[in-house]
Design a protein around this motif. Structure first.
Motif, PDB file in Angstrom:
ATOM      1  N   MET A   1       0.852  -1.191   0.000  1.00 13.41           N
ATOM      2  CA  MET A   1       0.000   0.000   0.000  1.00 13.41           C
ATOM      3  C   MET A   1       0.886   1.239   0.000  1.00 13.41           C
ATOM      4  O   MET A   1       1.860   1.329   0.727  1.00 13.41           O
ATOM      5  CB  MET A   1      -0.851   0.010   1.269  1.00 13.41           C
ATOM      6  N   VAL A   2       0.544   2.219  -0.823  1.00 10.64           N
ATOM      7  CA  VAL A   2       1.307   3.456  -0.830  1.00 10.64           C
ATOM      8  C   VAL A   2       0.458   4.544  -0.189  1.00 10.64           C
ATOM      9  O   VAL A   2      -0.745   4.586  -0.352  1.00 10.64           O
ATOM     10  CB  VAL A   2       1.684   3.860  -2.271  1.00 10.64           C
ATOM     11  N   CYS A   3       1.082   5.400   0.539  1.00 11.25           N
ATOM     12  CA  CYS A   3       0.332   6.385   1.297  1.00 11.25           C
ATOM     13  C   CYS A   3       1.198   7.597   1.526  1.00 11.25           C
ATOM     14  O   CYS A   3       2.378   7.469   1.848  1.00 11.25           O
ATOM     15  CB  CYS A   3      -0.054   5.763   2.634  1.00 11.25           C
ATOM     16  N   PRO A   4       0.664   8.812   1.360  1.00  7.31           N
ATOM     17  CA  PRO A   4       1.498   9.998   1.596  1.00  7.31           C
ATOM     18  C   PRO A   4       1.862  10.118   3.069  1.00  7.31           C
ATOM     19  O   PRO A   4       1.083   9.768   3.943  1.00  7.31           O
ATOM     20  CB  PRO A   4       0.588  11.144   1.167  1.00  7.31           C
ATOM     21  N   VAL A   5       3.063  10.595   3.317  1.00 13.46           N
ATOM     22  CA  VAL A   5       3.528  10.752   4.698  1.00 13.46           C
ATOM     23  C   VAL A   5       2.884  11.994   5.307  1.00 13.46           C
ATOM     24  O   VAL A   5       2.801  13.032   4.676  1.00 13.46           O
ATOM     25  CB  VAL A   5       5.065  10.901   4.726  1.00 13.46           C
ATOM     26  N   THR A   6       2.402  11.865   6.522  1.00 11.77           N
ATOM     27  CA  THR A   6       1.844  13.021   7.213  1.00 11.77           C
ATOM     28  C   THR A   6       2.555  13.174   8.549  1.00 11.77           C
ATOM     29  O   THR A   6       3.111  12.227   9.077  1.00 11.77           O
ATOM     30  CB  THR A   6       0.339  12.832   7.498  1.00 11.77           C
ATOM     31  N   SER A   7       2.537  14.384   9.065  1.00  5.20           N
ATOM     32  CA  SER A   7       3.105  14.556  10.402  1.00  5.20           C
ATOM     33  C   SER A   7       1.957  14.789  11.368  1.00  5.20           C
ATOM     34  O   SER A   7       0.861  15.158  10.988  1.00  5.20           O
ATOM     35  CB  SER A   7       4.063  15.736  10.415  1.00  5.20           C
ATOM     36  N   GLU A   8       2.218  14.569  12.626  1.00  5.80           N
ATOM     37  CA  GLU A   8       1.154  14.630  13.607  1.00  5.80           C
ATOM     38  C   GLU A   8       1.679  15.317  14.856  1.00  5.80           C
ATOM     39  O   GLU A   8       2.788  15.040  15.299  1.00  5.80           O
ATOM     40  CB  GLU A   8       0.746  13.193  13.936  1.00  5.80           C
ATOM     41  N   ASN A   9       0.906  16.198  15.408  1.00  6.96           N
ATOM     42  CA  ASN A   9       1.293  16.816  16.669  1.00  6.96           C
ATOM     43  C   ASN A   9       0.549  16.144  17.809  1.00  6.96           C
ATOM     44  O   ASN A   9      -0.660  16.254  17.928  1.00  6.96           O
ATOM     45  CB  ASN A   9       0.952  18.311  16.670  1.00  6.96           C
ATOM     46  N   SER A  10       1.291  15.427  18.642  1.00  2.00           N
ATOM     47  CA  SER A  10       0.617  14.815  19.781  1.00  2.00           C
ATOM     48  C   SER A  10       0.906  15.672  21.002  1.00  2.00           C
ATOM     49  O   SER A  10       1.986  16.224  21.162  1.00  2.00           O
ATOM     50  CB  SER A  10       1.131  13.389  19.985  1.00  2.00           C
ATOM     51  N   SER A  11      -0.063  15.793  21.868  1.00  2.00           N
ATOM     52  CA  SER A  11       0.119  16.627  23.048  1.00  2.00           C
ATOM     53  C   SER A  11       1.018  15.892  24.048  1.00  2.00           C
ATOM     54  O   SER A  11       1.147  14.678  24.020  1.00  2.00           O
ATOM     55  CB  SER A  11      -1.234  16.932  23.674  1.00  2.00           C
ATOM     56  N   ALA A  12       1.646  16.645  24.924  1.00  2.00           N
ATOM     57  CA  ALA A  12       2.566  16.061  25.898  1.00  2.00           C
ATOM     58  C   ALA A  12       1.796  15.180  26.886  1.00  2.00           C
ATOM     59  O   ALA A  12       0.645  15.457  27.200  1.00  2.00           O
ATOM     60  CB  ALA A  12       3.282  17.176  26.653  1.00  2.00           C
ATOM     61  N   PRO A  13       2.440  14.090  27.373  1.00  2.78           N
ATOM     62  CA  PRO A  13       1.745  13.200  28.280  1.00  2.78           C
ATOM     63  C   PRO A  13       1.606  13.812  29.673  1.00  2.78           C
ATOM     64  O   PRO A  13       2.468  14.564  30.112  1.00  2.78           O
ATOM     65  CB  PRO A  13       2.676  11.983  28.338  1.00  2.78           C
ATOM     66  N   ALA A  14       0.528  13.460  30.345  1.00  2.00           N
ATOM     67  CA  ALA A  14       0.386  13.866  31.731  1.00  2.00           C
ATOM     68  C   ALA A  14       1.247  12.943  32.581  1.00  2.00           C
ATOM     69  O   ALA A  14       1.207  11.731  32.422  1.00  2.00           O
ATOM     70  CB  ALA A  14      -1.074  13.756  32.171  1.00  2.00           C
ATOM     71  N   LEU A  15       2.065  13.492  33.461  1.00  2.00           N
ATOM     72  CA  LEU A  15       3.003  12.669  34.228  1.00  2.00           C
ATOM     73  C   LEU A  15       2.545  12.530  35.674  1.00  2.00           C
ATOM     74  O   LEU A  15       2.158  13.520  36.293  1.00  2.00           O
ATOM     75  CB  LEU A  15       4.381  13.322  34.217  1.00  2.00           C
ATOM     76  N   PRO A  16       2.649  11.322  36.214  1.00  2.00           N
ATOM     77  CA  PRO A  16       2.420  11.183  37.650  1.00  2.00           C
ATOM     78  C   PRO A  16       3.447  12.032  38.397  1.00  2.00           C
ATOM     79  O   PRO A  16       4.606  12.089  37.989  1.00  2.00           O
ATOM     80  CB  PRO A  16       2.659   9.692  37.904  1.00  2.00           C
ATOM     81  N   ALA A  17       3.009  12.668  39.479  1.00  2.00           N
ATOM     82  CA  ALA A  17       3.869  13.622  40.175  1.00  2.00           C
ATOM     83  C   ALA A  17       5.150  12.972  40.696  1.00  2.00           C
ATOM     84  O   ALA A  17       6.206  13.588  40.726  1.00  2.00           O
ATOM     85  CB  ALA A  17       3.102  14.253  41.338  1.00  2.00           C
ATOM     86  N   ALA A  18       5.072  11.670  41.068  1.00  2.00           N
ATOM     87  CA  ALA A  18       6.220  11.010  41.714  1.00  2.00           C
ATOM     88  C   ALA A  18       7.332  10.664  40.723  1.00  2.00           C
ATOM     89  O   ALA A  18       8.423  10.311  41.117  1.00  2.00           O
ATOM     90  CB  ALA A  18       5.758   9.748  42.420  1.00  2.00           C
ATOM     91  N   LEU A  19       7.028  10.742  39.442  1.00  2.00           N
ATOM     92  CA  LEU A  19       7.975  10.297  38.426  1.00  2.00           C
ATOM     93  C   LEU A  19       8.733  11.500  37.872  1.00  2.00           C
ATOM     94  O   LEU A  19       8.139  12.489  37.483  1.00  2.00           O
ATOM     95  CB  LEU A  19       7.163   9.652  37.302  1.00  2.00           C
ATOM     96  N   SER A  20      10.050  11.427  37.819  1.00  2.00           N
ATOM     97  CA  SER A  20      10.805  12.509  37.214  1.00  2.00           C
ATOM     98  C   SER A  20      10.546  12.500  35.716  1.00  2.00           C
ATOM     99  O   SER A  20      10.147  11.481  35.145  1.00  2.00           O
ATOM    100  CB  SER A  20      12.298  12.351  37.491  1.00  2.00           C
ATOM    101  N   LEU A  21      10.815  13.628  35.080  1.00  2.00           N
ATOM    102  CA  LEU A  21      10.588  13.726  33.639  1.00  2.00           C
ATOM    103  C   LEU A  21      11.455  12.703  32.901  1.00  2.00           C
ATOM    104  O   LEU A  21      11.011  12.032  31.966  1.00  2.00           O
ATOM    105  CB  LEU A  21      10.912  15.153  33.176  1.00  2.00           C
ATOM    106  N   ALA A  22      12.711  12.568  33.345  1.00  2.00           N
ATOM    107  CA  ALA A  22      13.632  11.627  32.684  1.00  2.00           C
ATOM    108  C   ALA A  22      13.128  10.191  32.831  1.00  2.00           C
ATOM    109  O   ALA A  22      13.141   9.412  31.877  1.00  2.00           O
ATOM    110  CB  ALA A  22      15.035  11.771  33.278  1.00  2.00           C
ATOM    111  N   ASP A  23      12.661   9.851  34.052  1.00  2.00           N
ATOM    112  CA  ASP A  23      12.120   8.508  34.282  1.00  2.00           C
ATOM    113  C   ASP A  23      10.932   8.245  33.378  1.00  2.00           C
ATOM    114  O   ASP A  23      10.785   7.170  32.794  1.00  2.00           O
ATOM    115  CB  ASP A  23      11.663   8.356  35.738  1.00  2.00           C
ATOM    116  N   ALA A  24      10.047   9.244  33.290  1.00  2.00           N
ATOM    117  CA  ALA A  24       8.828   9.081  32.497  1.00  2.00           C
ATOM    118  C   ALA A  24       9.174   8.891  31.026  1.00  2.00           C
ATOM    119  O   ALA A  24       8.581   8.061  30.340  1.00  2.00           O
ATOM    120  CB  ALA A  24       7.919  10.295  32.687  1.00  2.00           C
ATOM    121  N   ARG A  25      10.142   9.659  30.554  1.00  2.00           N
ATOM    122  CA  ARG A  25      10.567   9.532  29.153  1.00  2.00           C
ATOM    123  C   ARG A  25      11.110   8.141  28.894  1.00  2.00           C
ATOM    124  O   ARG A  25      10.824   7.518  27.888  1.00  2.00           O
ATOM    125  CB  ARG A  25      11.689  10.543  28.866  1.00  2.00           C
TER     126      ARG A  25
END
Lengths: 264, 264
Positions: A1-25
């Motif tokens: 199947m051929v399909c044109p490439v599209t880009s998508e903007n996904s919103s940032a994830p909500a992080l549990p407070a106890a998790l550091s940003l690096a850990d969550a990533r």
């Protein structure tokens, strides 16, 4: 199947407070990798006969992962050229990958017979004086000429591999009078030598394509290649075919079986 | 050998009048590829015990190639992380590549025993409900939990592979009480199961590293990885270990032998 490439903007994830940003990533990237590995296998084994992957929500449920991890997983597979996003359709499978057995010595056309037609563009042929390393591996004295053949091999018209082949003169010169565009060298060699091939030693490496190899294979710059080096012997043990093969990584899967015991 | 990276300005090649620029470029790139393939093999097999490649002039003579083609060939190997240019020394071998046999089922520490010490950084362990695909391949009912283990494996301290492992609960839970940092899962599994491993089916693919996997493996973004998927069975045939392994392409060479006949 051929399909044109599209880009998508996904919103940032909500992080549990106890998790550091690096850990969550890291957690999200780890999950994406797990999901991608399973989906890759499913795609490769035809688990989605319609050519369309399940909707994101279904994948979220199936994998118990977040929507972001599922999206990242699909991005990984997209980066490998395995799937594409198609607006209004979903994630579709693109670019078939062909199995190449590691259990029996076969030429490419023999290997891929059920998948289509192999055609060879012969880029170069000629008699050369090989470097000592090549002569030694073919069991030839220094300075003995060999036939050199360079082929771009296609399956159903799509570039699959670039093969550099060295063959001793007595077998190589008759080979050059044959139809190399439509035949495996293996089959021709057996006919010319009057005996079957025996074994081949091979090495497999994953390498990034240099710009010129990438262009020749119609692959992106730096694309992962499955680099195969293979020395094939006749049944009587004589080494007769030394090849350096660059397979497009996105078009080939090597498959084999290993055994634990030395000779089970 | 470690060596600072330098850049070099080489003058443009003089072209025979009869050759178009495009032809000349292709010819030079083709020659560079041929030279690089032979040198790669020599480097891998320790043909330069001093760790220094022959001088460019010697390579020019040996390969009957132009100086520019030889330089391009060295650039290709540099791009693969195999050699580096060292001012005042020449082209030196960097980053050893380790052989991994395709002929016998071995754990990584067993495989690389003669090359050094394998250490495993256990990144994650836990009991999970696997996706259906994983359960099916391990012969488990849907919803049956499995033990998941993620390890970054190092040889002599350098990252070699990232392994994602799924093991049925009855064998996986005892495994978690063992020293996973210093032992192959294979050896531990055999002890726990009270029987040797039998066979494994595996697939090999060359893929570009996604950014997170690259960072984890301390490899450049997009680096070529040897991706191995392996399902290992006990001697009695039960599937007990499903692994998704990303090897750094620049650190591993798979080696095997193929035979032409079905059971020679």
């Amino acid at each position: 199947m051929v399909c044109p490439v599209t880009s998508e903007n996904s919103s940032a994830p909500a992080l549990p407070a106890a998790l550091s940003l690096a850990d969550a990533r890291r957690l999200r990237a780890d999950r994406a990798r797990q999901v991608a590995d399973v989906l890759r296998r499913q795609v490769r084994h035809g688990a989605f006969p319609s050519g369309v992957l399940p909707a994101e929500a279904d994948l979220v449920r199936e994998f118990g992962a977040t929507r972001n991890a599922v999206r990242d997983a699909l991005d990984l597979l997209r980066g490998e050229g395995l799937v594409e996003r198609c607006p209004g359709v979903g994630t579709v499978v693109v670019g078939a990958k062909y199995p190449h057995p590691l259990e029996r010595l076969l030429g490419l056309a023999e290997t891929l017979r059920e998948h289509g037609e192999v055609g060879n563009e012969v880029r170069t042929t000629g008699l050369i004086t090989p470097p000592r390393e090549i002569a030694a591996r073919l069991g030839l004295a220094e300075g003995e000429p060999v036939v050199y053949i360079e082929r771009l091999r296609r399956l159903n018209g799509l570039p699959l591999s670039l093969d550099l082949t060295y063959i001793p003169r007595d077998l190589g010169e008759p080979l050059l009078t044959e139809d190399l565009a439509h035949n495996d060298v293996f089959v021709l060699l057996e006919r010319i030598a009057g005996q079957p091939l025996g074994r081949a030693e091979l090495t497999l490496e994953a390498v990034n394509a240099d710009p010129h190899s990438a262009a020749t294979l119609d692959a992106p710059r730096g694309a992962a290649l499955m680099m195969v080096e293979r020395l094939t012997h006749l049944a009587d043990g004589r080494p007769v075919d030394l090849e350096f093969i660059r397979f497009r990584g996105d078009r080939i899967t090597m498959r084999g079986t290993l055994r634990r015991g030395p000779c089970q």
